[in-house]
Design an enzyme around this catalytic site. Structure first.
Site, PDB file in Angstrom:
ATOM      1  N   ASP A  12      -1.576   5.969 -18.072  1.00  0.00           N
ATOM      2  CA  ASP A  12      -1.369   4.513 -17.853  1.00  0.00           C
ATOM      3  C   ASP A  12       0.146   4.023 -18.646  1.00  0.00           C
ATOM      4  O   ASP A  12      -0.455   4.577 -20.114  1.00  0.00           O
ATOM      5  CB  ASP A  12      -1.950   3.283 -17.458  1.00  0.00           C
ATOM      6  CG  ASP A  12      -1.693   2.821 -16.671  1.00  0.00           C
ATOM      7  OD1 ASP A  12      -0.728   2.335 -16.234  1.00  0.00           O
ATOM      8  OD2 ASP A  12      -2.564   1.353 -16.881  1.00  0.00           O
ATOM      9  N   GLY A  15       5.412   2.984 -17.715  1.00  0.00           N
ATOM     10  CA  GLY A  15       6.643   1.174 -17.998  1.00  0.00           C
ATOM     11  C   GLY A  15       6.548   0.840 -18.654  1.00  0.00           C
ATOM     12  O   GLY A  15       7.912   0.413 -19.742  1.00  0.00           O
ATOM     13  N   ARG A  16       5.689   0.842 -19.394  1.00  0.00           N
ATOM     14  CA  ARG A  16       5.557  -0.672 -20.646  1.00  0.00           C
ATOM     15  C   ARG A  16       6.523   0.010 -21.738  1.00  0.00           C
ATOM     16  O   ARG A  16       6.971  -0.165 -22.298  1.00  0.00           O
ATOM     17  CB  ARG A  16       4.248  -1.122 -21.179  1.00  0.00           C
ATOM     18  CG  ARG A  16       3.607  -2.235 -20.420  1.00  0.00           C
ATOM     19  CD  ARG A  16       1.998  -2.454 -20.914  1.00  0.00           C
ATOM     20  NE  ARG A  16       1.616  -1.300 -19.523  1.00  0.00           N
ATOM     21  CZ  ARG A  16      -0.020  -1.106 -19.660  1.00  0.00           C
ATOM     22  NH1 ARG A  16      -0.528  -1.226 -20.235  1.00  0.00           N
ATOM     23  NH2 ARG A  16      -0.347   0.220 -18.562  1.00  0.00           N
ATOM     24  N   HIS A  29       8.331   7.456 -16.829  1.00  0.00           N
ATOM     25  CA  HIS A  29       7.889   8.490 -15.770  1.00  0.00           C
ATOM     26  C   HIS A  29       8.483   9.846 -16.324  1.00  0.00           C
ATOM     27  O   HIS A  29       7.851  10.521 -16.120  1.00  0.00           O
ATOM     28  CB  HIS A  29       8.176   8.099 -14.754  1.00  0.00           C
ATOM     29  CG  HIS A  29       7.338   6.594 -13.715  1.00  0.00           C
ATOM     30  ND1 HIS A  29       5.916   6.360 -13.771  1.00  0.00           N
ATOM     31  CD2 HIS A  29       7.590   5.601 -13.128  1.00  0.00           C
ATOM     32  CE1 HIS A  29       5.845   4.822 -13.961  1.00  0.00           C
ATOM     33  NE2 HIS A  29       6.826   4.769 -12.626  1.00  0.00           N
ATOM     34  N   GLU A  59      -2.836   3.324  -4.034  1.00  0.00           N
ATOM     35  CA  GLU A  59      -2.599   2.034  -4.344  1.00  0.00           C
ATOM     36  C   GLU A  59      -0.662   1.862  -4.381  1.00  0.00           C
ATOM     37  O   GLU A  59      -0.345   1.247  -4.558  1.00  0.00           O
ATOM     38  CB  GLU A  59      -3.177   0.838  -4.858  1.00  0.00           C
ATOM     39  CG  GLU A  59      -4.069   1.032  -4.470  1.00  0.00           C
ATOM     40  CD  GLU A  59      -5.605   1.909  -4.578  1.00  0.00           C
ATOM     41  OE1 GLU A  59      -5.262   2.235  -5.482  1.00  0.00           O
ATOM     42  OE2 GLU A  59      -6.294   1.857  -3.215  1.00  0.00           O
ATOM     43  N   ASN A  60      -0.180   3.776  -5.022  1.00  0.00           N
ATOM     44  CA  ASN A  60       1.156   3.537  -5.709  1.00  0.00           C
ATOM     45  C   ASN A  60       2.778   2.911  -4.913  1.00  0.00           C
ATOM     46  O   ASN A  60       3.198   2.752  -5.438  1.00  0.00           O
ATOM     47  CB  ASN A  60       1.485   4.286  -6.233  1.00  0.00           C
ATOM     48  CG  ASN A  60       0.576   4.094  -7.612  1.00  0.00           C
ATOM     49  OD1 ASN A  60       0.335   5.164  -8.470  1.00  0.00           O
ATOM     50  ND2 ASN A  60       0.584   3.470  -8.456  1.00  0.00           N
ATOM     51  N   TRP A  61       2.087   2.835  -3.488  1.00  0.00           N
ATOM     52  CA  TRP A  61       3.104   2.834  -2.208  1.00  0.00           C
ATOM     53  C   TRP A  61       3.295   1.127  -2.405  1.00  0.00           C
ATOM     54  O   TRP A  61       4.367   1.260  -2.029  1.00  0.00           O
ATOM     55  CB  TRP A  61       2.475   3.006  -0.839  1.00  0.00           C
ATOM     56  CG  TRP A  61       1.938   4.956  -0.943  1.00  0.00           C
ATOM     57  CD1 TRP A  61       0.889   5.053  -1.187  1.00  0.00           C
ATOM     58  CD2 TRP A  61       2.420   5.701  -0.321  1.00  0.00           C
ATOM     59  NE1 TRP A  61       0.484   6.140  -0.651  1.00  0.00           N
ATOM     60  CE2 TRP A  61       1.622   6.892  -0.517  1.00  0.00           C
ATOM     61  CE3 TRP A  61       3.859   6.412  -0.685  1.00  0.00           C
ATOM     62  CZ2 TRP A  61       2.507   8.132  -0.557  1.00  0.00           C
ATOM     63  CZ3 TRP A  61       4.335   7.568  -0.390  1.00  0.00           C
ATOM     64  CH2 TRP A  61       3.491   8.788  -0.212  1.00  0.00           C
ATOM     65  N   ARG A  63       4.592  -0.102  -5.276  1.00  0.00           N
ATOM     66  CA  ARG A  63       5.608  -0.135  -5.671  1.00  0.00           C
ATOM     67  C   ARG A  63       6.985  -0.317  -5.430  1.00  0.00           C
ATOM     68  O   ARG A  63       7.230   0.120  -4.263  1.00  0.00           O
ATOM     69  CB  ARG A  63       5.139   0.762  -6.920  1.00  0.00           C
ATOM     70  CG  ARG A  63       3.821   1.279  -7.442  1.00  0.00           C
ATOM     71  CD  ARG A  63       4.208   1.481  -9.006  1.00  0.00           C
ATOM     72  NE  ARG A  63       2.833   2.057 -10.022  1.00  0.00           N
ATOM     73  CZ  ARG A  63       2.958   1.605 -11.254  1.00  0.00           C
ATOM     74  NH1 ARG A  63       3.826   2.337 -11.604  1.00  0.00           N
ATOM     75  NH2 ARG A  63       1.362   1.406 -11.835  1.00  0.00           N
ATOM     76  N   ARG A 186      -9.960  -0.236 -17.387  1.00  0.00           N
ATOM     77  CA  ARG A 186     -10.401  -0.595 -15.834  1.00  0.00           C
ATOM     78  C   ARG A 186     -10.681   1.055 -15.475  1.00  0.00           C
ATOM     79  O   ARG A 186      -9.615   1.961 -16.097  1.00  0.00           O
ATOM     80  CB  ARG A 186      -9.201  -1.079 -14.640  1.00  0.00           C
ATOM     81  CG  ARG A 186      -9.392  -2.380 -15.138  1.00  0.00           C
ATOM     82  CD  ARG A 186      -8.183  -2.880 -14.058  1.00  0.00           C
ATOM     83  NE  ARG A 186      -6.987  -1.988 -14.304  1.00  0.00           N
ATOM     84  CZ  ARG A 186      -6.618  -3.225 -15.043  1.00  0.00           C
ATOM     85  NH1 ARG A 186      -6.657  -4.401 -15.798  1.00  0.00           N
ATOM     86  NH2 ARG A 186      -5.233  -3.093 -14.733  1.00  0.00           N
TER      87      ARG A 186
HETATM   88  C1  FPP Z   1       1.450   5.142 -15.320  1.00  0.00           C
HETATM   89  O1  FPP Z   1       2.636   4.233 -16.234  1.00  0.00           O
HETATM   90  C2  FPP Z   1       1.230   6.256 -14.165  1.00  0.00           C
HETATM   91  C3  FPP Z   1       1.768   6.630 -13.672  1.00  0.00           C
HETATM   92  C4  FPP Z   1       1.536   5.685 -12.175  1.00  0.00           C
HETATM   93  C5  FPP Z   1       2.219   7.367 -12.961  1.00  0.00           C
HETATM   94  C6  FPP Z   1       1.835   8.942 -13.207  1.00  0.00           C
HETATM   95  C7  FPP Z   1       2.957   9.716 -13.144  1.00  0.00           C
HETATM   96  C8  FPP Z   1       3.545  10.858 -14.281  1.00  0.00           C
HETATM   97  C9  FPP Z   1       3.330  10.377 -15.388  1.00  0.00           C
HETATM   98  C10 FPP Z   1       4.519  11.815 -13.138  1.00  0.00           C
HETATM   99  C11 FPP Z   1       4.373  12.538 -12.394  1.00  0.00           C
HETATM  100  C12 FPP Z   1       3.282  13.726 -12.506  1.00  0.00           C
HETATM  101  C13 FPP Z   1       2.770  14.828 -12.427  1.00  0.00           C
HETATM  102  C14 FPP Z   1       1.159  15.586 -12.442  1.00  0.00           C
HETATM  103  C15 FPP Z   1       3.858  15.524 -13.306  1.00  0.00           C
HETATM  104  P1  FPP Z   1       2.804   2.886 -14.973  1.00  0.00           P
HETATM  105  O2  FPP Z   1       4.086   2.918 -14.419  1.00  0.00           O
HETATM  106  O3  FPP Z   1       1.511   2.041 -14.272  1.00  0.00           O
HETATM  107  O4  FPP Z   1       3.262   2.264 -16.823  1.00  0.00           O
HETATM  108  P2  FPP Z   1       2.961   0.845 -16.595  1.00  0.00           P
HETATM  109  O5  FPP Z   1       1.475   0.177 -16.553  1.00  0.00           O
HETATM  110  O6  FPP Z   1       3.260   0.512 -17.940  1.00  0.00           O
HETATM  111  O7  FPP Z   1       4.116  -0.734 -15.838  1.00  0.00           O
END
Ligand code: FPP
Length: 238
Positions: A12, A15-16, A29, A59-61, A63, A186
């Site tokens: 996680d 994005g930050r 990413h 749940e990521n769909w 986004r 969480r």
């Molecule tokens: C969370 O950061 C990360 C994800 C939703 C995806 C993790 C995916 C990768 C590292 C790349 C693809 C994976 C592989 C195995 C090649 P966030 O976007 O939720 O960050 P934030 O909470 O700071 O916004």
């Protein structure tokens, strides 16, 4: 030192990480994939037999479409670029999560990764993709219900072990240690059933900054914990 056999990671904070640098989320990413490569390598060197990575949740769909496309593209790129190396290193790839609603190109790549590496024994990389724990349990429940309806399973046979055998993680030991980066406290629908007795380590660092040192520190923290599985502590029992 006690050593985890299976480490599962909620990656996680991409994005930050990007926002803190004035960069688009996609850059976070991309750097996240670099951290994935490092983590797989470190797990191999540290003798961790199973590493599970939460790559994309069911749940990521929700986004924005561009971000979903970026994440799907990164997974495809990762498999195309890294699969041969993983295979050479003796890594077996397993994928958990719902396959049916994925496009055929992604399904094909995931199957290719699993089939090519099926007999590797040095280390197992479990990629949780389109994964949600409640969905996983519901899918397992449906498969069991079919067997029950067909008379293949009796009422007495409906045990915790039977559910285990019908989860996507069948055959994979439960995680000893679950790590989440970025300071969030969480589980976010990750391995709910399997983490019943896991130790949790929540790290403040953002996923792109998760390096070998952070991994070793998390393992040291795990080693200092007293796992009781509902029994007595080691000191009291001895
Ligand atoms: C969370 O950061 C990360 C994800 C939703 C995806 C993790 C995916 C990768 C590292 C790349 C693809 C994976 C592989 C195995 C090649 P966030 O976007 O939720 O960050 P934030 O909470 O700071 O916004």
């Amino acid at each position: 030192m006690r050593h985890p056999q299976h480490v599962a990671i909620i990656m996680d904070g991409n994005g930050r990480w990007a926002r803190a640098r004035g960069l688009p989320r996609s850059m976070g990413h991309r750097r996240g994939v670099e951290a994935v490569r490092q983590a797989v390598r470190a797990a191999g060197e540290l003798g961790i037999d199973y590493l599970t990575l939460f790559a994309f949740s069911s749940e990521n769909w929700r986004r924005p479409k561009e971000e979903v496309d970026e994440l799907l593209g990164l997974l495809k790129h990762f498999i195309r670029r890294d699969l041969a190396d993983l295979h050479k290193e003796g890594v077996r790839v397993r994928v958990i999560g719902a396959r049916d609603d994925l496009t055929s190109d992604i399904r094909g790549l995931l199957e290719e990764a699993e089939n090519l590496t099926r007999d590797n024994q040095r280390q197992t990389l479990v990629v949780a993709f389109n994964y949600g724990a409640r969905d996983e349990v519901a899918r397992a429940m449906r498969r069991i219900a079919e067997k029950f309806a067909a008379g293949e399973v009796s009422l007495d046979g409906l045990t915790a072990d039977l559910l285990d055998e019908h989860l996507d993680t069948a055959g994979i030991p439960d995680p000893d240690l679950v790590i989440r980066t970025s300071g969030e406290l969480r589980l976010s629908n990750f391995l709910l059933w399997q983490s019943a007795y896991s130790e949790f380590v929540f790290l403040p660092c953002l996923w792109p900054d998760f390096d070998r040192q952070a991994f070793e520190d998390a393992i040291a923290e795990y080693a200092s914990r007293d796992r009781r599985f509902g029994g007595l502590s080691r000191e009291i029992a001895s």
